[in-house]
Design a protein around this motif. Structure first.
Motif, short mmCIF file in Angstrom:
data_model
loop_
_atom_site.label_atom_id
_atom_site.label_comp_id
_atom_site.label_asym_id
_atom_site.label_seq_id
_atom_site.Cartn_x
_atom_site.Cartn_y
_atom_site.Cartn_z
N PHE A 49 -71.63 58.09 43.19
CA PHE A 49 -70.58 58.93 43.79
C PHE A 49 -70.36 60.12 42.86
N PRO A 50 -70.95 61.27 43.15
CA PRO A 50 -70.73 62.43 42.27
C PRO A 50 -69.34 63.02 42.55
N VAL A 51 -68.46 62.90 41.60
CA VAL A 51 -67.08 63.37 41.80
C VAL A 51 -66.64 64.25 40.63
N ALA A 52 -67.60 64.96 40.05
CA ALA A 52 -67.30 65.75 38.86
C ALA A 52 -67.02 67.22 39.18
N GLY A 53 -67.07 67.58 40.46
CA GLY A 53 -66.86 68.99 40.83
C GLY A 53 -65.44 69.43 40.53
N LEU A 54 -65.22 70.73 40.54
CA LEU A 54 -63.91 71.27 40.17
C LEU A 54 -62.92 71.27 41.34
N GLY A 55 -63.46 71.18 42.56
CA GLY A 55 -62.56 71.16 43.73
C GLY A 55 -61.73 72.40 43.87
N THR A 56 -62.33 73.57 43.62
CA THR A 56 -61.53 74.80 43.58
C THR A 56 -60.93 75.17 44.94
N PRO A 71 -57.43 64.81 41.25
CA PRO A 71 -58.81 64.96 41.71
C PRO A 71 -58.83 65.03 43.24
N LYS A 72 -59.71 65.84 43.77
CA LYS A 72 -59.81 66.00 45.23
C LYS A 72 -59.99 64.65 45.92
N GLU A 73 -60.74 63.76 45.27
CA GLU A 73 -61.10 62.48 45.89
C GLU A 73 -59.91 61.53 46.02
N ILE A 74 -58.79 61.89 45.38
CA ILE A 74 -57.59 61.05 45.46
C ILE A 74 -56.68 61.54 46.59
N ARG A 132 -69.86 60.38 32.51
CA ARG A 132 -69.28 61.73 32.49
C ARG A 132 -70.35 62.79 32.70
N GLN A 133 -70.04 63.77 33.52
CA GLN A 133 -70.86 64.98 33.57
C GLN A 133 -70.07 66.00 32.75
N HIS A 134 -70.66 66.43 31.63
CA HIS A 134 -69.86 67.24 30.71
C HIS A 134 -69.63 68.66 31.18
N LYS A 135 -70.51 69.12 32.07
CA LYS A 135 -70.36 70.48 32.58
C LYS A 135 -70.79 70.44 34.05
N ALA A 136 -70.04 71.13 34.93
CA ALA A 136 -70.39 71.11 36.35
C ALA A 136 -71.64 71.95 36.58
N MET A 137 -72.81 71.30 36.44
CA MET A 137 -74.08 72.03 36.59
C MET A 137 -74.77 71.69 37.90
N GLY A 138 -73.99 71.25 38.87
CA GLY A 138 -74.55 71.02 40.19
C GLY A 138 -74.72 69.55 40.54
N LEU A 139 -74.93 69.33 41.84
CA LEU A 139 -75.04 67.97 42.36
C LEU A 139 -76.24 67.23 41.76
N GLY A 140 -77.37 67.95 41.66
CA GLY A 140 -78.57 67.31 41.09
C GLY A 140 -78.31 66.87 39.66
N HIS A 141 -77.64 67.70 38.91
CA HIS A 141 -77.33 67.38 37.52
C HIS A 141 -76.39 66.17 37.46
N ALA A 142 -75.43 66.10 38.39
CA ALA A 142 -74.50 64.96 38.41
C ALA A 142 -75.29 63.66 38.64
N VAL A 143 -76.21 63.68 39.59
CA VAL A 143 -77.01 62.47 39.86
C VAL A 143 -77.90 62.15 38.65
N PRO A 202 -68.03 61.89 48.64
CA PRO A 202 -66.80 61.44 49.29
C PRO A 202 -66.10 62.53 50.12
N ASP A 203 -66.46 63.79 49.88
CA ASP A 203 -65.90 64.88 50.70
C ASP A 203 -66.28 64.75 52.16
N ASP A 204 -67.46 64.22 52.40
CA ASP A 204 -67.91 64.04 53.77
C ASP A 204 -67.41 62.68 54.24
P1 UTP Z 1 -68.81 70.92 46.09
O1 UTP Z 1 -69.88 71.89 46.37
O2 UTP Z 1 -67.90 70.56 47.21
O3 UTP Z 1 -67.98 71.43 44.86
O4 UTP Z 1 -69.52 69.61 45.51
P2 UTP Z 1 -66.54 70.98 44.35
O5 UTP Z 1 -66.40 71.41 42.95
O6 UTP Z 1 -66.31 69.53 44.62
O7 UTP Z 1 -65.51 71.76 45.28
P3 UTP Z 1 -65.20 73.35 45.42
O8 UTP Z 1 -66.36 73.94 46.17
O9 UTP Z 1 -65.00 73.95 44.06
O10 UTP Z 1 -63.93 73.35 46.22
C1 UTP Z 1 -70.07 68.62 46.36
C2 UTP Z 1 -69.99 67.27 45.66
O11 UTP Z 1 -70.75 67.30 44.44
C3 UTP Z 1 -69.95 66.95 43.33
C4 UTP Z 1 -68.52 67.24 43.77
O12 UTP Z 1 -67.59 66.46 43.04
C5 UTP Z 1 -68.57 66.89 45.25
O13 UTP Z 1 -68.43 65.48 45.46
N1 UTP Z 1 -70.38 67.77 42.18
C6 UTP Z 1 -70.64 69.09 42.33
C7 UTP Z 1 -70.52 67.17 40.93
O14 UTP Z 1 -70.27 65.97 40.76
N2 UTP Z 1 -70.93 67.94 39.89
C8 UTP Z 1 -71.21 69.25 40.02
O15 UTP Z 1 -71.60 69.89 39.02
C9 UTP Z 1 -71.05 69.85 41.27
#
Ligand code: UTP
Length: 300
Positions: free
Chosen positions: A10-17, A27-30, A105-116, A133-135
């Motif tokens: 479950f990649p949940v390290a995004g910033l959720g901006t 966290p967005k997932e909560i 921990r993903q130390h830096k949001a470097m994308g979904l591939g990096h999280a996996v 979990p967003d979907d």
């Molecule tokens: P999103 O593209 O929706 O990015 O990531 P985000 O940060 O969650 O939200 P916004 O766009 O800033 O509002 C899709 C999924 O990939 C995870 C996010 O947590 C989300 O579940 N993700 C994305 C990571 O785990 N790490 C990343 O570096 C980027």
């Protein structure tokens, strides 16, 4: 290769901006749909699909998410002593077996591939699911369960696919179809966010995947050789696409309705839909919506 899928990431390290300012501290997932956080819907879907190990890729500021999976003995005791059995059952149904959850921990949001990729040592040499979990997907048979069953037949990488209106293809990864087999489509390409003219189909990839360890290997190679994709990020799509001419990649047309809870409009739609599907809320809520629509019509 073993076709039993027992692990999910479950990649949940995004910033959720898109949900700022709320995501400054939650966290967005909560965030909750009716009374359950988004992450609970994802966990329930994974459990229904037979997943036994749940790997969360988290980041700074996600403590509330980790706490959510602790048992709550004090609240349980209070509900027990007040005889509130329904609430107690609801609460206990969210308890996870000790040792079933791992956090990386993903130390830096470097994308979904990096999280996996960050979860690679926990996944090791097994097929695994990825759930965003967003979907949130409302379905009679949970989406991941449909996919796990399809994967047991094919043993090839699989991405959840959904028809979208042509004018919206620019917002998704779009599949280039080699052979349409009904619920499954064998693909010959994946294009990230194409314009309407360039979209090879209107089948979009959404946040459920079943992947083989080969995809992890591809991510690892891409990371080591600094082969970054769109946006300078390590892209999961690129690592999956590398398997199109090797192990093969299928799109899976799931049965169900998907809500994009990573966007405000999608989150609100899901709230309305899930609210209306709850027997204890339906009448009052539907009455309110009807009133709202008739007021709006009267004003027009
Ligand atoms: P999103 O593209 O929706 O990015 O990531 P985000 O940060 O969650 O939200 P916004 O766009 O800033 O509002 C899709 C999924 O990939 C995870 C996010 O947590 C989300 O579940 N993700 C994305 C990571 O785990 N790490 C990343 O570096 C980027």
């Amino acid at each position: 290769m073993n076709r039993k899928v027992l692990k999910a990431v479950f990649p949940v390290a995004g910033l959720g901006t898109r949900f700022l300012p709320a995501t400054k501290s939650i966290p967005k997932e909560i965030m909750t749909l009716v009374d359950r956080p988004l992450i609970q819907y994802a966990i329930d879907e994974a459990r229904a699909a037979g997943i036994k190990e749940f790997i969360f890729v988290t980041s700074r500021g996600k403590n509330a998410l980790e706490d959510y999976f602790d048992h709550a003995p004090q609240i349980e005791d209070a509900l027990r002593s007040k005889g509130k059995k329904d609430l107690l059952d609801t609460l206990e149904s969210t308890n996870m077996e000790s040792g079933a959850i791992a956090y990386i921990r993903q130390h830096k949001a470097m994308g979904l591939g990096h999280a996996v990729w960050c979860a690679r040592r926990l996944i090791a040499n097994e097929p695994f699911a990825v759930i965003l979990p967003d979907d949130v997907i409302a379905a009679e048979k949970p989406c991941l369960q449909q996919m796990v069953e399809a994967y047991e037949e094919t043993g090839a990488n699989m991405v959840a696919a959904m028809e979208v209106p042509r004018e919206k293809t620019h917002a998704y990864g779009i599949l280039d179809v080699e052979r349409d087999l009904g619920d499954k489509v064998l693909i010959k390409g994946m294009v990230e966010k194409p314009s309407v003219e360039d979209a090879p189909s209107n089948l979009a990839v959404i946040g459920r995947y079943i992947l083989t360890p080969k995809v992890l290997h591809n991510l690892d190679q891409n990371f080591k050789h600094n082969r970054l994709g769109a946006g300078g990020e390590l892209q999961l799509t690129d690592a999956i696409a590398e398997e199109i001419n090797a192990q093969g990649v299928y799109g899976y047309r799931f049965n169900g309705q998907r809500f994009d809870c990573g966007s405000k409009a999608g989150f609100l739609q899901a709230t309305v839909s899930f609210g209306l599907s709850r027997p204890e809320l339906r009448d009052e809520f539907a009455g309110y919506l009807r009133e709202l629509v008739s007021l709006k019509q009267a004003a027009e």
